[in-house]
Design a protein around this motif. Structure first.
Motif, PDB file in Angstrom:
ATOM      1  N   GLY A 141      16.225 -24.715  52.115  1.00  0.00           N
ATOM      2  CA  GLY A 141      16.222 -23.915  50.900  1.00  0.00           C
ATOM      3  C   GLY A 141      17.567 -23.384  50.460  1.00  0.00           C
ATOM      4  O   GLY A 141      17.667 -22.714  49.436  1.00  0.00           O
ATOM      5  N   ALA A 142      18.630 -23.656  51.221  1.00  0.00           N
ATOM      6  CA  ALA A 142      19.973 -23.222  50.811  1.00  0.00           C
ATOM      7  C   ALA A 142      20.491 -24.142  49.709  1.00  0.00           C
ATOM      8  O   ALA A 142      19.981 -25.255  49.523  1.00  0.00           O
ATOM      9  CB  ALA A 142      20.928 -23.262  52.006  1.00  0.00           C
ATOM     10  N   THR A 143      21.504 -23.682  48.994  1.00  0.00           N
ATOM     11  CA  THR A 143      22.186 -24.515  48.010  1.00  0.00           C
ATOM     12  C   THR A 143      23.674 -24.509  48.317  1.00  0.00           C
ATOM     13  O   THR A 143      24.209 -23.554  48.861  1.00  0.00           O
ATOM     14  CB  THR A 143      21.953 -24.022  46.569  1.00  0.00           C
ATOM     15  OG1 THR A 143      22.356 -22.660  46.472  1.00  0.00           O
ATOM     16  CG2 THR A 143      20.495 -24.149  46.166  1.00  0.00           C
ATOM     17  N   ARG A 144      24.318 -25.594  47.943  1.00  0.00           N
ATOM     18  CA  ARG A 144      25.758 -25.735  48.168  1.00  0.00           C
ATOM     19  C   ARG A 144      26.492 -25.111  46.986  1.00  0.00           C
ATOM     20  O   ARG A 144      26.148 -25.338  45.831  1.00  0.00           O
ATOM     21  CB  ARG A 144      26.108 -27.215  48.269  1.00  0.00           C
ATOM     22  CG  ARG A 144      27.579 -27.505  48.368  1.00  0.00           C
ATOM     23  CD  ARG A 144      27.840 -29.004  48.226  1.00  0.00           C
ATOM     24  NE  ARG A 144      27.223 -29.738  49.309  1.00  0.00           N
ATOM     25  CZ  ARG A 144      27.878 -30.133  50.391  1.00  0.00           C
ATOM     26  NH1 ARG A 144      29.167 -29.903  50.513  1.00  0.00           N
ATOM     27  NH2 ARG A 144      27.255 -30.781  51.345  1.00  0.00           N
ATOM     28  N   ALA A 145      27.540 -24.342  47.300  1.00  0.00           N
ATOM     29  CA  ALA A 145      28.392 -23.776  46.253  1.00  0.00           C
ATOM     30  C   ALA A 145      29.634 -24.662  46.081  1.00  0.00           C
ATOM     31  O   ALA A 145      29.872 -25.189  45.002  1.00  0.00           O
ATOM     32  CB  ALA A 145      28.790 -22.345  46.578  1.00  0.00           C
ATOM     33  N   TYR A 146      30.414 -24.833  47.155  1.00  0.00           N
ATOM     34  CA  TYR A 146      31.605 -25.672  47.082  1.00  0.00           C
ATOM     35  C   TYR A 146      32.129 -25.980  48.477  1.00  0.00           C
ATOM     36  O   TYR A 146      31.769 -25.340  49.450  1.00  0.00           O
ATOM     37  CB  TYR A 146      32.701 -25.032  46.221  1.00  0.00           C
ATOM     38  CG  TYR A 146      33.135 -23.656  46.672  1.00  0.00           C
ATOM     39  CD1 TYR A 146      34.159 -23.492  47.593  1.00  0.00           C
ATOM     40  CD2 TYR A 146      32.515 -22.508  46.170  1.00  0.00           C
ATOM     41  CE1 TYR A 146      34.554 -22.230  48.014  1.00  0.00           C
ATOM     42  CE2 TYR A 146      32.902 -21.245  46.577  1.00  0.00           C
ATOM     43  CZ  TYR A 146      33.923 -21.114  47.502  1.00  0.00           C
ATOM     44  OH  TYR A 146      34.309 -19.867  47.922  1.00  0.00           O
ATOM     45  N   ARG A 147      33.026 -26.977  48.527  1.00  0.00           N
ATOM     46  CA  ARG A 147      33.652 -27.408  49.777  1.00  0.00           C
ATOM     47  C   ARG A 147      35.155 -27.226  49.644  1.00  0.00           C
ATOM     48  O   ARG A 147      35.737 -27.561  48.609  1.00  0.00           O
ATOM     49  CB  ARG A 147      33.314 -28.881  50.027  1.00  0.00           C
ATOM     50  CG  ARG A 147      34.026 -29.506  51.212  1.00  0.00           C
ATOM     51  CD  ARG A 147      33.579 -30.946  51.402  1.00  0.00           C
ATOM     52  NE  ARG A 147      34.540 -31.699  52.181  1.00  0.00           N
ATOM     53  CZ  ARG A 147      34.257 -32.701  52.985  1.00  0.00           C
ATOM     54  NH1 ARG A 147      33.004 -33.106  53.113  1.00  0.00           N
ATOM     55  NH2 ARG A 147      35.198 -33.336  53.645  1.00  0.00           N
ATOM     56  N   VAL A 148      35.772 -26.713  50.696  1.00  0.00           N
ATOM     57  CA  VAL A 148      37.231 -26.571  50.752  1.00  0.00           C
ATOM     58  C   VAL A 148      37.736 -27.521  51.828  1.00  0.00           C
ATOM     59  O   VAL A 148      37.291 -27.460  52.975  1.00  0.00           O
ATOM     60  CB  VAL A 148      37.652 -25.111  51.044  1.00  0.00           C
ATOM     61  CG1 VAL A 148      39.148 -25.012  51.287  1.00  0.00           C
ATOM     62  CG2 VAL A 148      37.212 -24.203  49.902  1.00  0.00           C
ATOM     63  N   GLU A 149      38.641 -28.401  51.439  1.00  0.00           N
ATOM     64  CA  GLU A 149      39.171 -29.420  52.345  1.00  0.00           C
ATOM     65  C   GLU A 149      40.207 -28.827  53.300  1.00  0.00           C
ATOM     66  O   GLU A 149      40.905 -27.870  52.954  1.00  0.00           O
ATOM     67  CB  GLU A 149      39.817 -30.547  51.537  1.00  0.00           C
ATOM     68  CG  GLU A 149      38.857 -31.286  50.628  1.00  0.00           C
ATOM     69  CD  GLU A 149      37.734 -31.975  51.384  1.00  0.00           C
ATOM     70  OE1 GLU A 149      37.949 -32.459  52.511  1.00  0.00           O
ATOM     71  OE2 GLU A 149      36.611 -32.019  50.834  1.00  0.00           O
ATOM     72  N   PRO A 150      40.335 -29.428  54.479  1.00  0.00           N
ATOM     73  CA  PRO A 150      41.397 -29.003  55.391  1.00  0.00           C
ATOM     74  C   PRO A 150      42.769 -29.213  54.737  1.00  0.00           C
ATOM     75  O   PRO A 150      42.996 -30.212  54.057  1.00  0.00           O
ATOM     76  CB  PRO A 150      41.229 -29.939  56.599  1.00  0.00           C
ATOM     77  CG  PRO A 150      39.828 -30.444  56.517  1.00  0.00           C
ATOM     78  CD  PRO A 150      39.495 -30.493  55.062  1.00  0.00           C
TER      79      PRO A 150
END
Length: 146
Positions: free
Chosen positions: A114-123
């Motif tokens: 039930g979670a949603t993704r907001a954003y991804r930060v790359e290394p």
């Protein structure tokens, strides 16, 4: 002197949100008081009106020393970004693509809950960034997969 810590969520649906976080963190719902087979039986015995049965919930670690997490119903909706958030340590000790793959796998698992993704930060070593994924729980509270 040390102190115990409890984390508290204000929310609209304590039962649903505690169920999500128990699955997300490997916790369990807090068992009912001694002498009761269920929370419903305890609440009925205590004379709590049925409309208040979902006003609170709590989860506890299955094992080990981790904080209890408490959920309390409040009338207002979430209105802004959290000033404090939980980091779910899903890839400790991993780096680079191995780390991000582990975080993606956990993001997929939590989305199914039930979670949603907001954003991804790359290394980005030049920025001292190891990479993470920001998610939202079913009520919109931000948390990071770290």
């Amino acid at each position: 002197m040390t102190r115990d810590v409890q984390i508290t969520f204000d929310c609209a649906d304590p039962a649903a949100l505690s169920t999500f976080w128990a699955a997300a963190l490997g916790y369990r719902l807090q068992p009912p008081p001694k002498g009761f087979d269920s929370w419903e039986a305890a609440l009925e015995s205590f004379g709590v009106p049925r409309e208040q049965w979902n006003s609170r919930s709590a989860i506890v670690p299955v094992e080990g020393e981790r904080p209890r997490i408490f959920f309390q119903r409040v009338p207002e909706n979430k209105a802004a970004k959290n000033r404090l958030h939980i980091d779910v340590r899903a890839a400790p000790g991993l780096e680079g693509e191995e780390r991000m793959s582990a975080l993606e796998a956990e993001a997929d698992r939590l989305q199914a809950l039930g979670a949603t993704r907001a954003y991804r930060v790359e290394p980005d070593p030049a920025q001292l960034e190891v990479g993470f994924i920001t998610m939202r729980d079913p009520e919109g509270n931000e948390f990071c997969l770290d």
